[in-house]
Design a protein around this motif. Structure first.
Motif, PDB file in Angstrom:
ATOM      1  N   LEU A 142       0.818  -1.216   0.000  1.00 20.45           N
ATOM      2  CA  LEU A 142       0.000   0.000   0.000  1.00 20.45           C
ATOM      3  C   LEU A 142       0.850   1.265   0.000  1.00 20.45           C
ATOM      4  N   ASP A 143       1.968   1.261   0.713  1.00 17.67           N
ATOM      5  CA  ASP A 143       2.758   2.479   0.883  1.00 17.67           C
ATOM      6  C   ASP A 143       3.285   3.054  -0.438  1.00 17.67           C
ATOM      7  N   PRO A 144       3.782   2.231  -1.382  1.00 13.80           N
ATOM      8  CA  PRO A 144       4.195   2.813  -2.667  1.00 13.80           C
ATOM      9  C   PRO A 144       3.058   3.527  -3.401  1.00 13.80           C
ATOM     10  N   ILE A 145       1.839   2.996  -3.282  1.00 15.25           N
ATOM     11  CA  ILE A 145       0.685   3.654  -3.906  1.00 15.25           C
ATOM     12  C   ILE A 145       0.377   4.956  -3.182  1.00 15.25           C
ATOM     13  N   ALA A 146       0.426   4.923  -1.843  1.00 10.36           N
ATOM     14  CA  ALA A 146       0.137   6.115  -1.055  1.00 10.36           C
ATOM     15  C   ALA A 146       1.152   7.223  -1.333  1.00 10.36           C
ATOM     16  N   GLU A 147       2.416   6.857  -1.474  1.00  7.86           N
ATOM     17  CA  GLU A 147       3.449   7.858  -1.758  1.00  7.86           C
ATOM     18  C   GLU A 147       3.226   8.513  -3.116  1.00  7.86           C
ATOM     19  N   ASN A 148       2.716   7.752  -4.046  1.00  2.00           N
ATOM     20  CA  ASN A 148       2.530   8.270  -5.393  1.00  2.00           C
ATOM     21  C   ASN A 148       1.407   9.309  -5.465  1.00  2.00           C
ATOM     22  N   LYS A 202     -14.048   2.436   1.041  1.00  2.00           N
ATOM     23  CA  LYS A 202     -14.395   2.821  -0.321  1.00  2.00           C
ATOM     24  C   LYS A 202     -13.191   3.328  -1.108  1.00  2.00           C
ATOM     25  N   HIS A 203     -12.224   3.959  -0.429  1.00  2.00           N
ATOM     26  CA  HIS A 203     -11.171   4.672  -1.148  1.00  2.00           C
ATOM     27  C   HIS A 203      -9.780   4.046  -1.045  1.00  2.00           C
ATOM     28  N   VAL A 204      -9.506   3.215  -0.053  1.00  2.00           N
ATOM     29  CA  VAL A 204      -8.156   2.655   0.099  1.00  2.00           C
ATOM     30  C   VAL A 204      -8.022   1.403  -0.767  1.00  2.00           C
ATOM     31  N   PRO A 205      -7.076   1.379  -1.717  1.00  2.00           N
ATOM     32  CA  PRO A 205      -6.955   0.242  -2.651  1.00  2.00           C
ATOM     33  C   PRO A 205      -6.149  -0.924  -2.068  1.00  2.00           C
TER      34      PRO A 205
END
Length: 557
Positions: A142-148, A202-205
């Protein structure tokens, strides 16, 4: 199947012994998969993102890194509701084998309370080690997506960012001649405890079944289970990223509303700087911040189940100054904007020094000085990037007065001259240096109280706002930045600094970078002291904590 073949493959049947794992390959595998996730996100290939996250969370390397993160954390010996800790290599190997998605069911967190500065108590949730490891595993995806997708000027709970970056950005937006003269100081009420679960789901992938189980796991307080209908547990490994995910999006929203064109930007000068749930927003007028910016922020937070704290949220003119992250930011009469340690920070620091002296009745002078030096160093290292020289000098005077009172209480029948001869010396250009003497291995040694005013005050170099630590294109920049930061941290530590430079900033065990976030590092004797090895630098290496234990478990010289 070899360890190398297992790294990115399916779940292996037989787990290797904890200390036989090739950590260099494990770390490189995880980092490579995270880089691929970032690339897929940037290209908008979300099916590929989902496949890569699945591969990472089901790989041997991903599970090994998750266990490593948990056991290397200072809280690894603090159990959850099950009372289990992983203290032996066998425990860690068994945990690695048991870390599977199939059949996993999280347990409630153990609730503990810590005192806040306002007299209230903050509840923390202590998860079981198994739950921590599972969250650490899915955080890797998840963290790489969140950083982006993160806001550029969000600095809390993110890799390669810290309070100093947020403070320097505050100085950047307020330190120019034509900067905005008004600031909205924002604070979110009970941010972690009130985030809306439905909004997160709903929003966290990520795996929504897992996320729902973690959010609804509840907590145990005095052997009673309580349900959780909102918020994320403070203390959970995944909670900081979920909190950031909830608050990210405010910066582009403000830019779209108030900075859409160059003319709007000049008229409004709305800039956001955020560290976790504390933030400031600049503006050209009090009216703009109160009737346009603040309502927009309130609406943004309401959608996520959050609200501003009425006690801590206020609008201030920078000529009067305001406190942010322990420092006071203020514009003076000559137009200069300076950052200084806040009065509250100084008061809290001196109160802790006083508490240490009150507890030191039976301590040796050496033990007292070492504890005081730890406190002084920690506080001055945080504030050394601000205009702190004068305040450091004032703090030294206050500490001297407190130490002198402590000496008089300890020897209430002795004269001042006797006390001076026993506890104080002249060292170089310093007079009245609080000193302690001890003996170790038949040799005498002397320790001196650290002087805050001797700490060099410098201007901090802020991290570039668009940096993504998982994106390979930033690798060289972050390596150079790590070298600069560690060079500042290791200043004065001649032996550790020399070893770090000799090893090019890398661990001799796994070959990976020695980062400040992975401290404590260990000084390893190549030829063990029990086998006649000495303390000279030619016989020393810097290692990660886990690498140090691995080498000793294998009996290597």
């Amino acid at each position: 199947m070899s360890v190398a073949e297992k790294l990115t493959g399916a779940t292996p049947g037989d787990m290797p012994h904890w200390h036989s794992i090739n950590w260099k390959k494990v770390k490189r595998t995880v980092r490579r998969l995270q880089a691929r996730i970032v690339k897929a996100v940037q290209q908008g290939k979300w099916h590929k993102v989902k496949a890569l996250v699945y591969l990472l969370t089901h790989s041997f390397a991903g599970r090994a890194m998750a266990i490593l993160r948990v056991v290397c954390n200072p809280g690894a010996q603090t159990p959850g509701v099950d009372g289990i800790t992983w203290s032996t290599p066998e425990d860690k190997s068994n945990a690695l084998n048991a870390l599977r998605r199939h059949g996993y069911q999280p347990q409630p967190s153990r609730r503990v309370y810590i005192a806040k500065s306002n007299g209230k108590r903050r509840g923390l949730g202590i998860l079981t080690l198994a739950d921590r490891a599972m969250q650490a595993l899915y955080l890797q995806g998840l963290d790489p997506i969140a950083e982006n997708r993160a806001d550029n000027h969000s600095y809390g709970f993110r890799l390669e960012r810290c309070c100093a970056d947020a403070l320097e950005q505050s100085h950047n937006v307020l330190g120019t001649e034509h900067c905005a003269p008004w600031v909205l100081e924002g604070d979110i009420k009970a941010c972690f405890d009130r985030i809306n679960h439905d909004w997160l789901l709903k929003h966290v992938p990520m795996d929504r079944t897992l996320l729902r189980m973690w959010l609804k796991a509840g907590f145990a307080d005095k052997k009673t289970w309580f349900a959780t209908t909102e918020g994320t547990p403070q203390g959970g490994i995944l909670s900081p990223v979920l909190a950031n995910w909830t608050l990210d999006g405010l910066q582009p929203l403000l830019a779209e509303r108030f900075m859409r064109t160059p003319k709007q930007a000049r008229c409004n000068k709305v800039h956001l700087v955020r560290y976790a749930d504390d933030f400031i927003i600049t503006g050209t007028s009090q009216v703009l911040l109160k009737y346009a910016v603040k309502p927009l922020v309130v609406q943004f937070l309401q959608e996520r189940g959050l609200e501003l704290s009425h006690e801590k949220t206020k609008i201030t003119r920078i000529d009067k100054g305001f406190d942010f992250l322990g420092q006071t930011i203020r514009r003076y009469h000559d137009g200069t904007v300076l950052l200084k340690p806040s009065k509250r920070s100084v008061k809290t620091f001196l109160a802790k020094i006083g508490e240490t002296l009150d507890k030191a009745g039976s301590w040796t002078t050496v033990e007292l000085i070492r504890r005081l030096n730890q406190q002084i160093k920690g506080w001055t290292m945080y504030h050394r990037w601000a205009s702190s020289k004068r305040i450091f000098t004032q703090v030294d005077r206050r500490i001297f007065g407190m130490i002198w009172s402590w000496c008089q209480r300890r020897h209430n029948r002795k004269s001042g001259k006797w006390i001076k001869q026993k506890y104080f010396r002249c060292v170089g250009d310093r007079n009245w240096v609080f000193t302690g003497a001890g003996k170790s291995g038949g040799k005498k040694y002397v320790v001196y109280l650290m002087e805050a005013a001797k700490v060099t005050v410098k201007r901090y170099i802020k991290v570039r706002s668009e940096v993504n630590p998982y994106d390979p294109k930033w690798e060289m920049y972050l390596e150079a930045r790590t070298e600069w930061k560690l060079g500042q941290t290791l200043a004065g530590k001649h032996r550790i600094g020399y070893l770090w430079k000799r090893q090019e900033g890398k661990c001799k065990g796994c070959g990976e970078a020695l980062k400040t976030s992975e401290k404590p590092w260990h000084l390893h004797h190549v030829i063990w002291k029990s086998r006649g090895g000495g303390d000279h630098v030619a016989n020393l290496q810097l290692l990660h904590d886990n690498c140090h234990r691995q080498i000793h478990s294998q009996g290597e010289k």
